[in-house]
Design an enzyme around this catalytic site. Sequence first.
Site, PDB file in Angstrom:
ATOM      1  N   MET A   1       0.844  -1.195   0.000  1.00 13.47           N
ATOM      2  CA  MET A   1       0.000   0.000   0.000  1.00 13.47           C
ATOM      3  C   MET A   1       0.880   1.247   0.000  1.00 13.47           C
ATOM      4  SD  MET A   1      -3.152  -1.078   0.061  1.00 13.47           S
ATOM      5  CE  MET A   1      -4.318  -0.037   0.947  1.00 13.47           C
ATOM      6  N   CYS A   2       0.284   2.329  -0.369  1.00 16.50           N
ATOM      7  CA  CYS A   2       1.030   3.563  -0.532  1.00 16.50           C
ATOM      8  C   CYS A   2       0.455   4.599   0.405  1.00 16.50           C
ATOM      9  CB  CYS A   2       0.897   4.046  -1.960  1.00 16.50           C
ATOM     10  SG  CYS A   2       1.246   2.740  -3.143  1.00 16.50           S
ATOM     11  N   GLU A   3       1.054   5.776   0.383  1.00 18.22           N
ATOM     12  CA  GLU A   3       0.461   6.867   1.158  1.00 18.22           C
ATOM     13  C   GLU A   3       0.253   8.074   0.261  1.00 18.22           C
ATOM     14  OE1 GLU A   3       1.083   7.622   5.126  1.00 18.22           O
ATOM     15  OE2 GLU A   3       1.873   5.654   5.613  1.00 18.22           O
TER      16      GLU A   3
END
Lengths: 257, 257
Positions: A1-3
Amino acid sequence: MCELLGMSANVPTDLVFSLQGLMQRGGRTGPHRDGWGVAFYEGRGLHLFKDALPGADSEVAKLVQGYPIKSHTVIGHIRHANVGSVNLANTHPFVRELGGRYWSFAHNGQLQDFHPEPRFYRPVGDTDSETAFCSLLDQVRERFPEPVPVEMLLPQLVNACDGFRKKGVFNCLLSDGDWLFSFCTTKLAHITRRAPFGPAQLRDAEVHIDFKAETTPNDVVTIIATEPLTSDEVWTLHQPGEWHLWWDGEIVSQGRV
Amino acid sequence: MCELLGMSANVPTDLVFSLQGLMQRGGRTGPHRDGWGVAFYEGRGLHLFKDALPGADSEVAKLVQGYPIKSHTVIGHIRHANVGSVNLANTHPFVRELGGRYWSFAHNGQLQDFHPEPRFYRPVGDTDSETAFCSLLDQVRERFPEPVPVEMLLPQLVNACDGFRKKGVFNCLLSDGDWLFSFCTTKLAHITRRAPFGPAQLRDAEVHIDFKAETTPNDVVTIIATEPLTSDEVWTLHQPGEWHLWWDGEIVSQGRV
Protein backbone atom coordinates in the site's frame (compact mmCIF):
# COMPACT_ATOMS: atom_id res chain seq x y z
CA MET A 1 0.00 0.00 0.00
CA CYS A 2 1.03 3.56 -0.53
CA GLU A 3 0.46 6.87 1.16
CA LEU A 4 -1.25 9.89 -0.28
CA LEU A 5 -0.74 13.56 0.53
CA GLY A 6 -2.82 16.40 -0.82
CA MET A 7 -3.07 20.12 -0.15
CA SER A 8 -5.67 22.72 -1.07
CA ALA A 9 -5.12 26.29 0.13
CA ASN A 10 -6.53 29.76 -0.51
CA VAL A 11 -3.05 31.32 -0.60
CA PRO A 12 0.12 29.89 -2.13
CA THR A 13 1.46 27.72 0.69
CA ASP A 14 4.51 25.54 1.01
CA LEU A 15 4.23 21.92 2.02
CA VAL A 16 7.68 21.51 3.55
CA PHE A 17 6.38 20.48 6.99
CA SER A 18 3.98 17.78 5.75
CA LEU A 19 6.47 16.49 3.17
CA GLN A 20 9.05 16.03 5.88
CA GLY A 21 6.61 13.73 7.65
CA LEU A 22 5.61 11.86 4.52
CA MET A 23 9.18 11.31 3.28
CA GLN A 24 10.15 9.71 6.59
CA ARG A 25 7.55 7.05 5.86
CA GLY A 26 9.35 6.53 2.55
CA GLY A 27 11.90 4.08 3.91
CA ARG A 28 12.53 5.23 7.48
CA THR A 29 9.40 5.10 9.70
CA GLY A 30 7.31 3.36 7.01
CA PRO A 31 7.81 0.65 4.39
CA HIS A 32 7.17 2.82 1.31
CA ARG A 33 10.59 2.41 -0.29
CA ASP A 34 9.52 2.13 -3.90
CA GLY A 35 9.53 5.72 -5.07
CA TRP A 36 7.71 8.94 -4.42
CA GLY A 37 6.43 11.98 -6.28
CA VAL A 38 4.92 15.42 -5.74
CA ALA A 39 3.04 17.66 -8.18
CA PHE A 40 2.88 21.36 -7.25
CA TYR A 41 0.64 23.52 -9.40
CA GLU A 42 1.86 27.02 -10.21
CA GLY A 43 -0.92 28.72 -12.15
CA ARG A 44 -1.78 26.32 -14.94
CA GLY A 45 1.76 24.98 -14.87
CA LEU A 46 3.03 22.07 -12.86
CA HIS A 47 6.24 21.28 -11.01
CA LEU A 48 6.49 17.49 -11.00
CA PHE A 49 9.21 15.92 -8.88
CA LYS A 50 9.53 12.15 -8.81
CA ASP A 51 12.06 9.49 -8.01
CA ALA A 52 12.15 5.70 -7.97
CA LEU A 53 14.47 5.88 -4.93
CA PRO A 54 13.03 5.86 -1.40
CA GLY A 55 11.93 9.34 -0.30
CA ALA A 56 14.28 9.09 2.67
CA ASP A 57 17.33 8.64 0.36
CA SER A 58 16.42 10.67 -2.71
CA GLU A 59 18.47 13.75 -3.69
CA VAL A 60 15.44 15.21 -5.41
CA ALA A 61 13.39 14.64 -2.24
CA LYS A 62 15.99 16.58 -0.26
CA LEU A 63 15.57 19.53 -2.63
CA VAL A 64 11.79 19.37 -2.44
CA GLN A 65 11.82 19.20 1.36
CA GLY A 66 14.24 22.09 1.65
CA TYR A 67 12.86 24.37 -1.05
CA PRO A 68 9.55 26.02 -0.11
CA ILE A 69 7.64 25.87 -3.40
CA LYS A 70 4.39 27.73 -2.76
CA SER A 71 1.24 26.39 -4.35
CA HIS A 72 -2.56 26.38 -4.03
CA THR A 73 -2.85 22.72 -4.93
CA VAL A 74 -0.47 19.81 -4.38
CA ILE A 75 -0.69 16.04 -4.81
CA GLY A 76 2.01 13.80 -3.34
CA HIS A 77 2.55 10.08 -3.00
CA ILE A 78 5.00 7.55 -1.60
CA ARG A 79 4.93 4.10 -3.06
CA HIS A 80 5.04 0.60 -1.68
CA ALA A 81 4.87 -1.45 -4.89
CA ASN A 82 2.32 -4.22 -5.16
CA VAL A 83 1.45 -4.05 -8.88
CA GLY A 84 4.17 -3.01 -11.34
CA SER A 85 7.93 -2.95 -10.89
CA VAL A 86 9.94 -0.23 -9.14
CA ASN A 87 10.83 2.35 -11.75
CA LEU A 88 10.23 6.00 -12.53
CA ALA A 89 7.38 5.36 -14.97
CA ASN A 90 5.43 3.66 -12.18
CA THR A 91 5.72 6.46 -9.62
CA HIS A 92 2.71 8.63 -8.83
CA PRO A 93 1.38 11.24 -9.34
CA PHE A 94 0.56 10.55 -12.97
CA VAL A 95 -0.15 13.51 -15.23
CA ARG A 96 -2.14 13.88 -18.45
CA GLU A 97 -3.51 16.88 -20.31
CA LEU A 98 -7.28 17.03 -20.69
CA GLY A 99 -9.07 20.03 -22.16
CA GLY A 100 -5.98 22.23 -21.94
CA ARG A 101 -5.31 21.52 -18.25
CA TYR A 102 -2.82 19.21 -16.58
CA TRP A 103 -4.70 16.64 -14.53
CA SER A 104 -2.70 14.85 -11.86
CA PHE A 105 -3.64 11.71 -9.96
CA ALA A 106 -2.34 9.52 -7.16
CA HIS A 107 -3.82 6.27 -5.85
CA ASN A 108 -3.58 4.20 -2.71
CA GLY A 109 -4.90 0.66 -2.96
CA GLN A 110 -4.99 -2.21 -5.40
CA LEU A 111 -7.45 -3.32 -8.07
CA GLN A 112 -8.18 -6.96 -9.01
CA ASP A 113 -9.11 -8.21 -12.47
CA PHE A 114 -8.96 -4.72 -13.83
CA HIS A 115 -8.24 -4.62 -17.57
CA PRO A 116 -10.23 -1.83 -19.20
CA GLU A 117 -10.04 -1.55 -23.00
CA PRO A 118 -7.28 0.96 -23.87
CA ARG A 119 -8.97 3.94 -25.51
CA PHE A 120 -7.52 7.37 -25.75
CA TYR A 121 -5.20 7.66 -22.76
CA ARG A 122 -2.66 4.86 -22.44
CA PRO A 123 -0.61 3.93 -19.40
CA VAL A 124 3.16 4.41 -19.83
CA GLY A 125 4.06 2.13 -16.91
CA ASP A 126 2.41 -1.09 -15.76
CA THR A 127 0.47 -0.20 -12.61
CA ASP A 128 -3.24 -0.69 -11.99
CA SER A 129 -3.21 2.91 -10.69
CA GLU A 130 -2.14 4.51 -13.96
CA THR A 131 -4.54 2.26 -15.85
CA ALA A 132 -7.38 3.48 -13.61
CA PHE A 133 -6.36 7.12 -14.16
CA CYS A 134 -6.37 6.63 -17.95
CA SER A 135 -9.75 4.92 -17.77
CA LEU A 136 -11.16 7.76 -15.65
CA LEU A 137 -9.92 10.37 -18.14
CA ASP A 138 -11.32 8.34 -21.04
CA GLN A 139 -14.72 8.31 -19.33
CA VAL A 140 -14.61 12.08 -18.71
CA ARG A 141 -13.50 12.78 -22.26
CA GLU A 142 -16.13 10.54 -23.78
CA ARG A 143 -18.90 12.23 -21.80
CA PHE A 144 -17.52 15.78 -22.16
CA PRO A 145 -15.49 16.27 -25.34
CA GLU A 146 -15.21 19.96 -24.46
CA PRO A 147 -14.19 21.34 -21.03
CA VAL A 148 -17.04 21.88 -18.52
CA PRO A 149 -17.14 23.25 -14.95
CA VAL A 150 -16.14 20.75 -12.29
CA GLU A 151 -19.71 20.72 -10.90
CA MET A 152 -20.78 19.06 -14.14
CA LEU A 153 -17.86 16.62 -13.98
CA LEU A 154 -18.47 15.54 -10.41
CA PRO A 155 -21.10 12.83 -11.00
CA GLN A 156 -18.79 11.33 -13.64
CA LEU A 157 -15.79 11.37 -11.28
CA VAL A 158 -17.74 9.83 -8.41
CA ASN A 159 -19.24 7.23 -10.70
CA ALA A 160 -15.84 6.24 -12.13
CA CYS A 161 -14.33 5.93 -8.64
CA ASP A 162 -17.31 3.93 -7.44
CA GLY A 163 -16.72 1.58 -10.38
CA PHE A 164 -13.03 1.13 -9.53
CA ARG A 165 -13.96 0.51 -5.92
CA LYS A 166 -15.83 -2.61 -6.97
CA LYS A 167 -12.47 -3.96 -8.15
CA GLY A 168 -10.60 -3.41 -4.90
CA VAL A 169 -9.23 -0.61 -2.74
CA PHE A 170 -9.38 2.82 -4.32
CA ASN A 171 -8.36 5.82 -2.24
CA CYS A 172 -7.33 8.60 -4.58
CA LEU A 173 -6.53 12.26 -5.12
CA LEU A 174 -7.21 14.01 -8.43
CA SER A 175 -6.75 17.62 -9.48
CA ASP A 176 -6.71 19.96 -12.46
CA GLY A 177 -4.79 22.58 -10.47
CA ASP A 178 -7.84 24.54 -9.25
CA TRP A 179 -9.98 21.89 -7.59
CA LEU A 180 -8.83 18.83 -5.67
CA PHE A 181 -11.03 15.74 -5.58
CA SER A 182 -10.61 12.98 -2.99
CA PHE A 183 -12.26 9.56 -2.85
CA CYS A 184 -11.98 7.16 0.08
CA THR A 185 -12.68 3.47 0.18
CA THR A 186 -10.61 2.51 3.23
CA LYS A 187 -8.30 5.19 4.58
CA LEU A 188 -8.06 8.94 4.14
CA ALA A 189 -8.03 11.82 6.62
CA HIS A 190 -7.90 15.59 6.47
CA ILE A 191 -7.30 18.61 8.60
CA THR A 192 -8.22 22.21 7.76
CA ARG A 193 -6.00 24.75 9.41
CA ARG A 194 -7.28 28.33 9.81
CA ALA A 195 -6.97 31.18 12.32
CA PRO A 196 -6.27 30.99 15.20
CA PHE A 197 -3.30 28.93 14.04
CA GLY A 198 -1.41 26.90 16.59
CA PRO A 199 1.59 24.62 16.86
CA ALA A 200 1.88 21.06 15.52
CA GLN A 201 4.22 18.12 15.99
CA LEU A 202 4.98 15.60 13.24
CA ARG A 203 4.29 11.97 14.07
CA ASP A 204 7.20 10.66 12.01
CA ALA A 205 10.06 12.99 12.87
CA GLU A 206 11.21 15.25 15.68
CA VAL A 207 9.83 18.26 13.87
CA HIS A 208 7.66 20.92 15.42
CA ILE A 209 6.08 23.94 13.74
CA ASP A 210 4.18 27.01 14.87
CA PHE A 211 1.78 27.78 12.02
CA LYS A 212 1.03 31.19 13.57
CA ALA A 213 4.49 32.36 12.53
CA GLU A 214 3.98 31.08 8.97
CA THR A 215 0.48 32.30 8.16
CA THR A 216 -1.80 35.33 7.93
CA PRO A 217 -5.26 35.43 9.61
CA ASN A 218 -7.20 34.72 6.40
CA ASP A 219 -5.24 31.64 5.32
CA VAL A 220 -7.15 28.40 4.94
CA VAL A 221 -5.03 25.33 4.32
CA THR A 222 -6.36 21.78 4.09
CA ILE A 223 -4.05 18.78 4.21
CA ILE A 224 -5.34 15.37 3.15
CA ALA A 225 -3.34 12.25 3.95
CA THR A 226 -3.72 8.49 4.17
CA GLU A 227 -3.03 8.74 7.88
CA PRO A 228 -2.81 11.82 10.11
CA LEU A 229 0.66 13.36 9.87
CA THR A 230 0.65 15.20 13.18
CA SER A 231 0.20 13.85 16.71
CA ASP A 232 -1.36 16.86 18.43
CA GLU A 233 -4.13 17.98 16.06
CA VAL A 234 -7.59 16.56 15.40
CA TRP A 235 -7.88 15.05 11.93
CA THR A 236 -11.19 14.09 10.32
CA LEU A 237 -11.24 10.47 9.15
CA HIS A 238 -13.08 9.75 5.90
CA GLN A 239 -15.62 6.93 5.61
CA PRO A 240 -15.74 4.28 2.86
CA GLY A 241 -17.42 5.76 -0.22
CA GLU A 242 -16.94 9.35 0.98
CA TRP A 243 -15.77 11.89 -1.59
CA HIS A 244 -14.88 15.57 -1.29
CA LEU A 245 -14.25 18.39 -3.70
CA TRP A 246 -11.84 21.01 -2.31
CA TRP A 247 -11.17 24.47 -3.63
CA ASP A 248 -9.03 27.12 -1.93
CA GLY A 249 -8.80 24.91 1.17
CA GLU A 250 -12.57 24.62 1.62
CA ILE A 251 -14.97 21.76 0.89
CA VAL A 252 -17.20 22.95 -1.94
CA SER A 253 -19.02 19.66 -2.41
CA GLN A 254 -19.09 16.28 -0.70
CA GLY A 255 -21.08 13.07 -0.58
CA ARG A 256 -20.99 9.34 -0.05
CA VAL A 257 -21.73 6.44 -2.35
CA MET B 1 14.47 33.49 -29.26
CA CYS B 2 15.35 30.56 -27.07
CA GLU B 3 18.11 28.01 -26.85
CA LEU B 4 17.75 24.28 -27.24
CA LEU B 5 19.84 21.51 -25.74
CA GLY B 6 19.49 17.82 -26.54
CA MET B 7 21.43 14.68 -25.72
CA SER B 8 21.36 11.19 -27.15
CA ALA B 9 23.77 8.63 -25.71
CA ASN B 10 24.36 4.86 -25.83
CA VAL B 11 25.01 4.71 -22.06
CA PRO B 12 23.24 6.60 -19.29
CA THR B 13 25.16 9.88 -19.23
CA ASP B 14 24.84 12.99 -17.11
CA LEU B 15 24.45 16.39 -18.71
CA VAL B 16 25.92 18.46 -15.90
CA PHE B 17 28.71 20.00 -18.02
CA SER B 18 26.47 21.11 -20.90
CA LEU B 19 23.72 22.31 -18.56
CA GLN B 20 26.22 24.51 -16.75
CA GLY B 21 26.93 26.20 -20.06
CA LEU B 22 23.28 26.52 -21.04
CA MET B 23 22.12 27.86 -17.69
CA GLN B 24 24.69 30.67 -17.86
CA ARG B 25 22.92 31.87 -20.99
CA GLY B 26 19.73 31.90 -18.92
CA GLY B 27 20.24 35.41 -17.56
CA ARG B 28 24.02 35.76 -17.25
CA THR B 29 25.89 35.46 -20.57
CA GLY B 30 22.65 35.37 -22.60
CA PRO B 31 19.26 37.11 -22.55
CA HIS B 32 17.14 33.98 -21.92
CA ARG B 33 15.69 35.09 -18.61
CA ASP B 34 12.16 33.77 -19.04
CA GLY B 35 12.36 30.28 -17.69
CA TRP B 36 14.02 27.01 -18.47
CA GLY B 37 13.30 23.29 -18.39
CA VAL B 38 14.94 19.89 -18.80
CA ALA B 39 13.38 16.48 -19.40
CA PHE B 40 15.57 13.47 -18.54
CA TYR B 41 14.22 10.09 -19.57
CA GLU B 42 14.79 7.19 -17.19
CA GLY B 43 13.44 4.08 -18.90
CA ARG B 44 9.93 5.01 -19.98
CA GLY B 45 9.68 7.48 -17.11
CA LEU B 46 10.59 11.13 -17.20
CA HIS B 47 12.21 13.55 -14.79
CA LEU B 48 10.87 16.96 -15.76
CA PHE B 49 12.44 19.99 -14.08
CA LYS B 50 11.16 23.44 -15.01
CA ASP B 51 11.09 26.94 -13.63
CA ALA B 52 9.77 30.32 -14.76
CA LEU B 53 12.79 31.94 -13.07
CA PRO B 54 16.01 32.56 -15.02
CA GLY B 55 18.22 29.48 -15.14
CA ALA B 56 21.03 31.47 -13.55
CA ASP B 57 18.86 32.22 -10.45
CA SER B 58 16.68 29.13 -10.09
CA GLU B 59 16.97 26.84 -7.05
CA VAL B 60 15.74 23.94 -9.12
CA ALA B 61 18.37 24.72 -11.75
CA LYS B 62 21.06 24.57 -9.06
CA LEU B 63 19.89 21.08 -8.11
CA VAL B 64 19.80 19.93 -11.72
CA GLN B 65 23.29 21.30 -12.40
CA GLY B 66 24.73 19.71 -9.28
CA TYR B 67 22.93 16.37 -9.37
CA PRO B 68 24.25 14.03 -12.10
CA ILE B 69 21.02 12.43 -13.35
CA LYS B 70 22.10 9.82 -15.90
CA SER B 71 19.97 9.39 -18.97
CA HIS B 72 20.07 8.14 -22.58
CA THR B 73 17.91 10.96 -23.86
CA VAL B 74 17.51 14.53 -22.65
CA ILE B 75 15.75 17.63 -23.98
CA GLY B 76 16.47 21.03 -22.43
CA HIS B 77 15.48 24.61 -23.18
CA ILE B 78 16.02 28.14 -21.92
CA ARG B 79 13.41 30.68 -22.84
CA HIS B 80 13.46 34.24 -24.09
CA ALA B 81 9.74 34.94 -24.34
CA ASN B 82 8.35 36.37 -27.54
CA VAL B 83 4.88 34.74 -27.64
CA GLY B 84 3.11 34.02 -24.34
CA SER B 85 3.76 35.48 -20.92
CA VAL B 86 6.46 34.37 -18.49
CA ASN B 87 5.00 31.57 -16.40
CA LEU B 88 5.55 27.91 -15.66
CA ALA B 89 2.88 26.69 -18.08
CA ASN B 90 4.77 28.38 -20.93
CA THR B 91 8.18 26.83 -20.21
CA HIS B 92 9.53 24.11 -22.48
CA PRO B 93 9.93 21.17 -22.80
CA PHE B 94 6.24 20.32 -23.15
CA VAL B 95 5.16 16.75 -22.48
CA ARG B 96 2.19 14.69 -23.66
CA GLU B 97 1.46 10.98 -23.65
CA LEU B 98 0.96 9.38 -27.04
CA GLY B 99 0.57 5.63 -27.51
CA GLY B 100 1.72 4.90 -23.97
CA ARG B 101 4.95 6.90 -24.22
CA TYR B 102 5.81 10.36 -22.91
CA TRP B 103 6.69 12.60 -25.84
CA SER B 104 8.65 15.74 -25.02
CA PHE B 105 9.24 18.75 -27.22
CA ALA B 106 11.15 22.03 -27.19
CA HIS B 107 11.13 24.76 -29.83
CA ASN B 108 13.33 27.66 -30.81
CA GLY B 109 11.75 30.21 -33.10
CA GLN B 110 8.45 31.93 -33.68
CA LEU B 111 5.44 31.18 -35.86
CA GLN B 112 3.22 33.82 -37.53
CA ASP B 113 -0.53 33.49 -38.18
CA PHE B 114 -0.51 30.06 -36.69
CA HIS B 115 -3.92 29.04 -35.36
CA PRO B 116 -4.56 25.35 -36.02
CA GLU B 117 -7.99 23.97 -35.12
CA PRO B 118 -7.77 22.47 -31.60
CA ARG B 119 -8.32 18.74 -31.92
CA PHE B 120 -7.22 16.17 -29.44
CA TYR B 121 -4.21 17.69 -27.72
CA ARG B 122 -4.77 21.17 -26.30
CA PRO B 123 -2.17 23.69 -25.20
CA VAL B 124 -2.22 24.48 -21.47
CA GLY B 125 -0.27 27.73 -21.87
CA ASP B 126 -0.42 30.32 -24.62
CA THR B 127 2.73 29.84 -26.69
CA ASP B 128 2.95 29.14 -30.42
CA SER B 129 5.46 26.40 -29.47
CA GLU B 130 3.04 24.34 -27.39
CA THR B 131 0.33 24.86 -30.02
CA ALA B 132 2.70 23.48 -32.67
CA PHE B 133 3.54 20.48 -30.47
CA CYS B 134 -0.16 19.71 -29.96
CA SER B 135 -0.78 20.06 -33.69
CA LEU B 136 2.13 17.73 -34.48
CA LEU B 137 0.82 15.09 -32.07
CA ASP B 138 -2.69 15.45 -33.51
CA GLN B 139 -1.28 14.80 -36.98
CA VAL B 140 0.64 11.73 -35.81
CA ARG B 141 -2.36 10.38 -33.94
CA GLU B 142 -4.71 10.92 -36.84
CA ARG B 143 -2.40 9.08 -39.23
CA PHE B 144 -1.40 6.34 -36.74
CA PRO B 145 -4.10 5.63 -34.14
CA GLU B 146 -1.93 2.76 -32.85
CA PRO B 147 1.81 3.01 -32.07
CA VAL B 148 4.19 2.31 -34.97
CA PRO B 149 8.01 2.20 -35.25
CA VAL B 150 9.66 5.59 -35.59
CA GLU B 151 10.77 4.78 -39.16
CA MET B 152 7.10 4.84 -40.14
CA LEU B 153 6.51 8.07 -38.22
CA LEU B 154 9.44 9.93 -39.74
CA PRO B 155 7.77 11.18 -42.96
CA GLN B 156 4.89 12.48 -40.81
CA LEU B 157 7.26 14.27 -38.39
CA VAL B 158 9.28 15.84 -41.22
CA ASN B 159 6.13 16.86 -43.05
CA ALA B 160 4.63 18.48 -39.93
CA CYS B 161 7.85 20.41 -39.22
CA ASP B 162 8.10 21.48 -42.85
CA GLY B 163 4.54 22.82 -42.53
CA PHE B 164 5.38 24.80 -39.38
CA ARG B 165 8.48 26.15 -41.08
CA LYS B 166 6.28 27.91 -43.64
CA LYS B 167 4.86 29.91 -40.72
CA GLY B 168 8.20 31.13 -39.37
CA VAL B 169 11.29 29.85 -37.58
CA PHE B 170 11.04 26.28 -36.36
CA ASN B 171 14.12 24.68 -34.81
CA CYS B 172 12.95 21.86 -32.56
CA LEU B 173 13.81 18.77 -30.57
CA LEU B 174 11.31 15.95 -30.07
CA SER B 175 11.65 12.60 -28.31
CA ASP B 176 9.71 9.61 -27.02
CA GLY B 177 12.61 8.63 -24.76
CA ASP B 178 14.28 6.20 -27.18
CA TRP B 179 14.77 8.28 -30.30
CA LEU B 180 15.52 12.00 -30.54
CA PHE B 181 14.40 13.95 -33.59
CA SER B 182 15.84 17.35 -34.51
CA PHE B 183 14.66 19.80 -37.17
CA CYS B 184 16.56 22.93 -38.16
CA THR B 185 15.28 25.96 -40.01
CA THR B 186 17.89 28.51 -38.92
CA LYS B 187 20.24 27.42 -36.16
CA LEU B 188 21.18 24.08 -34.65
CA ALA B 189 24.53 22.34 -34.15
CA HIS B 190 25.75 19.03 -32.80
CA ILE B 191 28.84 17.26 -31.66
CA THR B 192 29.28 13.51 -31.23
CA ARG B 193 31.86 12.59 -28.64
CA ARG B 194 33.43 9.13 -28.75
CA ALA B 195 36.83 7.53 -28.01
CA PRO B 196 39.47 8.85 -27.90
CA PHE B 197 37.80 11.37 -25.59
CA GLY B 198 39.56 14.65 -24.93
CA PRO B 199 39.15 17.79 -22.89
CA ALA B 200 36.63 20.58 -23.51
CA GLN B 201 36.15 24.16 -22.35
CA LEU B 202 32.71 25.77 -21.95
CA ARG B 203 32.17 28.96 -23.91
CA ASP B 204 29.95 30.52 -21.26
CA ALA B 205 31.72 29.77 -18.00
CA GLU B 206 35.19 29.07 -16.70
CA VAL B 207 34.49 25.36 -16.70
CA HIS B 208 36.78 22.75 -18.14
CA ILE B 209 36.22 19.01 -18.37
CA ASP B 210 38.27 15.99 -19.37
CA PHE B 211 35.77 13.55 -20.86
CA LYS B 212 38.41 10.77 -20.75
CA ALA B 213 38.03 10.66 -16.98
CA GLU B 214 34.21 10.46 -17.24
CA THR B 215 33.72 7.87 -19.97
CA THR B 216 34.47 4.34 -21.11
CA PRO B 217 35.89 3.55 -24.60
CA ASN B 218 32.54 2.46 -26.07
CA ASP B 219 30.55 5.52 -25.03
CA VAL B 220 28.93 7.56 -27.77
CA VAL B 221 27.36 10.83 -26.66
CA THR B 222 25.80 13.38 -29.00
CA ILE B 223 24.97 16.89 -27.81
CA ILE B 224 22.69 19.08 -29.92
CA ALA B 225 22.42 22.79 -29.18
CA THR B 226 21.27 26.03 -30.77
CA GLU B 227 24.86 27.23 -30.70
CA PRO B 228 28.06 25.32 -29.87
CA LEU B 229 28.56 25.13 -26.12
CA THR B 230 32.31 24.56 -26.12
CA SER B 231 35.09 26.70 -27.57
CA ASP B 232 37.69 24.05 -28.37
CA GLU B 233 35.75 21.33 -30.18
CA VAL B 234 34.44 21.13 -33.77
CA TRP B 235 30.64 21.24 -33.90
CA THR B 236 28.64 20.40 -37.03
CA LEU B 237 26.24 23.18 -38.01
CA HIS B 238 22.85 22.12 -39.40
CA GLN B 239 21.42 23.59 -42.60
CA PRO B 240 17.92 25.00 -43.09
CA GLY B 241 15.49 22.13 -43.63
CA GLU B 242 17.91 19.53 -42.25
CA TRP B 243 16.49 16.91 -39.92
CA HIS B 244 18.13 14.08 -37.96
CA LEU B 245 16.92 11.07 -36.07
CA TRP B 246 19.27 10.06 -33.24
CA TRP B 247 19.33 6.85 -31.28
CA ASP B 248 21.97 5.84 -28.73
CA GLY B 249 24.07 8.83 -29.76
CA GLU B 250 24.21 7.89 -33.46
CA ILE B 251 22.37 9.31 -36.47
CA VAL B 252 20.03 6.55 -37.67
CA SER B 253 18.32 8.65 -40.33
CA GLN B 254 18.71 12.14 -41.77
CA GLY B 255 17.56 14.28 -44.64
CA ARG B 256 16.76 17.76 -45.86
CA VAL B 257 13.52 19.32 -47.06
